[in-house]
Scaffold this active site. Structure first.
Site, mmCIF file in Angstrom:
data_model
loop_
_atom_site.group_PDB
_atom_site.id
_atom_site.type_symbol
_atom_site.label_atom_id
_atom_site.label_comp_id
_atom_site.label_asym_id
_atom_site.label_seq_id
_atom_site.Cartn_x
_atom_site.Cartn_y
_atom_site.Cartn_z
ATOM 1 N N ARG A 108 0.871 -1.197 0.000
ATOM 2 C CA ARG A 108 0.000 0.000 0.000
ATOM 3 C C ARG A 108 0.895 1.230 0.000
ATOM 4 O O ARG A 108 1.793 1.355 0.829
ATOM 5 C CB ARG A 108 -0.905 0.039 1.226
ATOM 6 C CG ARG A 108 -1.513 1.426 1.432
ATOM 7 C CD ARG A 108 -2.536 1.508 2.521
ATOM 8 N NE ARG A 108 -3.764 0.862 2.124
ATOM 9 C CZ ARG A 108 -4.953 1.083 2.684
ATOM 10 N NH1 ARG A 108 -5.060 1.950 3.668
ATOM 11 N NH2 ARG A 108 -6.022 0.457 2.271
ATOM 12 N N HIS A 135 -7.610 0.677 -6.107
ATOM 13 C CA HIS A 135 -7.828 -0.055 -4.854
ATOM 14 C C HIS A 135 -8.602 -1.347 -5.188
ATOM 15 O O HIS A 135 -9.752 -1.518 -4.788
ATOM 16 C CB HIS A 135 -8.604 0.817 -3.867
ATOM 17 C CG HIS A 135 -8.547 0.346 -2.444
ATOM 18 N ND1 HIS A 135 -7.706 -0.668 -2.015
ATOM 19 C CD2 HIS A 135 -9.240 0.736 -1.323
ATOM 20 C CE1 HIS A 135 -7.881 -0.863 -0.722
ATOM 21 N NE2 HIS A 135 -8.807 -0.036 -0.280
ATOM 22 N N GLN A 138 -10.589 -3.801 -2.695
ATOM 23 C CA GLN A 138 -11.830 -3.225 -2.164
ATOM 24 C C GLN A 138 -12.998 -3.555 -3.089
ATOM 25 O O GLN A 138 -14.115 -3.847 -2.631
ATOM 26 C CB GLN A 138 -11.659 -1.702 -2.035
ATOM 27 C CG GLN A 138 -12.898 -0.974 -1.546
ATOM 28 C CD GLN A 138 -13.145 -1.114 -0.050
ATOM 29 O OE1 GLN A 138 -12.258 -0.909 0.747
ATOM 30 N NE2 GLN A 138 -14.371 -1.474 0.316
ATOM 31 N N ASP A 233 -16.881 8.241 -0.554
ATOM 32 C CA ASP A 233 -15.515 8.088 -0.015
ATOM 33 C C ASP A 233 -15.148 9.445 0.575
ATOM 34 O O ASP A 233 -15.788 10.460 0.260
ATOM 35 C CB ASP A 233 -14.562 7.697 -1.162
ATOM 36 C CG ASP A 233 -13.152 7.369 -0.685
ATOM 37 O OD1 ASP A 233 -12.921 7.304 0.542
ATOM 38 O OD2 ASP A 233 -12.259 7.178 -1.543
ATOM 39 N N CYS A 274 -16.144 2.707 1.337
ATOM 40 C CA CYS A 274 -14.988 1.835 1.604
ATOM 41 C C CYS A 274 -14.527 1.948 3.053
ATOM 42 O O CYS A 274 -13.890 1.025 3.563
ATOM 43 C CB CYS A 274 -13.846 2.182 0.662
ATOM 44 S SG CYS A 274 -13.435 3.941 0.640
ATOM 45 N N ARG A 318 -13.979 -7.454 3.107
ATOM 46 C CA ARG A 318 -12.574 -7.252 2.704
ATOM 47 C C ARG A 318 -11.748 -8.485 3.038
ATOM 48 O O ARG A 318 -10.891 -8.898 2.269
ATOM 49 C CB ARG A 318 -11.960 -6.044 3.445
ATOM 50 C CG ARG A 318 -12.548 -4.685 3.134
ATOM 51 C CD ARG A 318 -12.338 -4.295 1.692
ATOM 52 N NE ARG A 318 -10.942 -4.375 1.272
ATOM 53 C CZ ARG A 318 -9.975 -3.528 1.658
ATOM 54 N NH1 ARG A 318 -10.238 -2.500 2.410
ATOM 55 N NH2 ARG A 318 -8.726 -3.695 1.227
HETATM 56 N N1 NVA Z 1 -9.653 7.445 -1.228
HETATM 57 C C1 NVA Z 1 -9.288 6.960 0.081
HETATM 58 C C2 NVA Z 1 -9.590 5.504 0.188
HETATM 59 C C3 NVA Z 1 -9.310 4.906 1.537
HETATM 60 C C4 NVA Z 1 -9.625 3.439 1.601
HETATM 61 C C5 NVA Z 1 -7.822 7.242 0.327
HETATM 62 O O1 NVA Z 1 -7.005 6.955 -0.554
HETATM 63 O O2 NVA Z 1 -7.472 7.754 1.395
HETATM 64 N N1 CP Z 2 -11.078 0.584 2.964
HETATM 65 C C1 CP Z 2 -9.795 0.515 3.346
HETATM 66 O O1 CP Z 2 -8.907 0.259 2.539
HETATM 67 O O2 CP Z 2 -9.582 0.728 4.676
HETATM 68 P P1 CP Z 2 -8.166 0.902 5.387
HETATM 69 O O3 CP Z 2 -7.585 2.198 4.886
HETATM 70 O O4 CP Z 2 -8.465 0.919 6.855
HETATM 71 O O5 CP Z 2 -7.295 -0.252 4.995
#
Ligand code: NVA
Ligand code: CP
Length: 330
Positions: A108, A135, A138, A233, A274, A318
């Site tokens: 990540r 992502h 997800q 989101d 998400c 998830r």
């Molecule tokens: N768009 C958000 C998704 C988090 C799961 C981010 O990248 O912070």
């Molecule tokens: N939805 C998601 O990816 O959550 P986290 O950022 O907690 O992993």
């Protein structure tokens, strides 16, 4: 048609065929039912997976850890402060080293180029746990959740993503919908629509034409009509915190509320997210900004906690989806 994903990386849904995505969904449902019945397997026995996180996470990290443990494997967690990665050692060299120790690598971070580099040089499957532009794990969990609640084929469904239509979740949804023949709308302000990545739109658009669905980015609230899913989101993604005040102003008309649910004309519309979500004042960030008169909530508390919301089913899924991806590829 038989599907074999063994040895494959999972970097974006654009790399998978609809049949391969279908296979992952079937396996996710199957593994969830087995876990509910108290049965976990040994599909990952003897497997070691490394989890690389350059951004924070609750769900993704825990989903990988529980999924691997459930199936008899082991995980090693590395955050940016605890390895040489990137600072003293290139991603290419890091990939070559990790590939000698581990059977799979989760990453990540920011740049999609990093997951591609890890996949190219490690020699083992690499899993995208979120980048600035995608992502994909997800979306497998979210499609699974739709199937649990909608009771109709995915290809007869319509998803409306509301808010920052140029973020990772919106692109991931465009790819997932285009692959599976789901009508997709990105509903947000013109300035963000204009900032969307043209290459991503072109790739998803070509796939949507193949599968026979529509893909639209629009500021027209008329596009909410007939939605099966309203998806939201946060308004400023990880790494974009400086943009919070400007986004809160720009996106205030796109906060998901009861009225927006009603505008779909669908009494059974699902609210999906998400997570993490700003929906009340119970987070440090939401409270700090609220004190300065800035409301960063992308959804009302009423909708978030209301009967249309399936956000915690998504969160649980998830884990089942990530388990399916690991079992299928390892
Ligand atoms: N768009 C958000 C998704 C988090 C799961 C981010 O990248 O912070
Ligand atoms: N939805 C998601 O990816 O959550 P986290 O950022 O907690 O992993």
């Amino acid at each position: 048609m038989s599907v074999n994903l063994k040895g494959r990386s999972f970097l974006t849904l654009m790399d998978l065929s609809p049949a391969e995505i279908r296979h992952l969904l079937d396996l996710s449902h199957d593994l969830k039912a087995k876990k509910r019945a108290g049965h976990c397997g040994e599909a990952l026995k003897g497997k070691n997976i490394v989890l690389l996180f350059e951004k924070t996470s609750t769900r993704t990290r825990c989903a990988f850890e529980v999924a691997v443990h459930d199936e008899g494997g082991h995980v090693t967690f590395l955050d940016p402060g605890s390895s040489q990665m990137g600072k003293k050692e290139s991603m290419e060299d890091t990939a070559k080293v990790l590939g000698r120790f581990f059977d799979g690598i989760e990453y990540r971070g920011f740049d999609q180029g990093v997951v591609e580099c890890l996949a190219e040089h490690s020699g083992v499957p690499v899993y995208n746990g979120l980048t600035d532009v995608d992502h994909p794990t997800q979306i497998i969990a979210d499609l699974m959740t739709m199937e649990e609640h909608l009771h109709k084929p995915l290809r007869h469904s319509k998803v409306v993503f509301v808010g920052d239509v140029r973020n990772n979740m919106c692109y991931a949804w465009m790819y997932g919908c285009a692959k599976m023949g789901i009508d997709f709308v990105g509903y947000g302000p013109r300035s963000l629509i204009e900032g969307a990545d043209q290459q991503a739109l072109d790739r998803a658009g070509a796939e949507a034409r193949r599968s026979g669905c529509t893909l639209t980015l629009t500021e027209d609230p008329g596009a909410l009509k007939g939605a099966d899913v309203l998806y939201s989101d946060i308004w400023a993604s990880m790494g974009e915190e400086d943009l919070i005040p400007e986004r809160a102003k720009l996106l205030a008309p796109f906060r998901v509320d009861e009225r927006m649910l009603a505008d779909t004309g669908n009494p059974d519309v699902l609210f999906m997210h998400c997570l993490p979500s700003f929906h009340d004042g119970n987070t440090q960030l939401a409270a700090q900004w609220l004190e300065q008169g800035v409301d960063i909530r992308e959804v009302t508390d009423q909708v978030f906690r209301g009967p249309h919301s399936v956000v915690f089913d998504q969160a649980e899924n998830r884990m089942h989806a990530i388990k399916a991806i690991l079992v299928a590829t390892l």
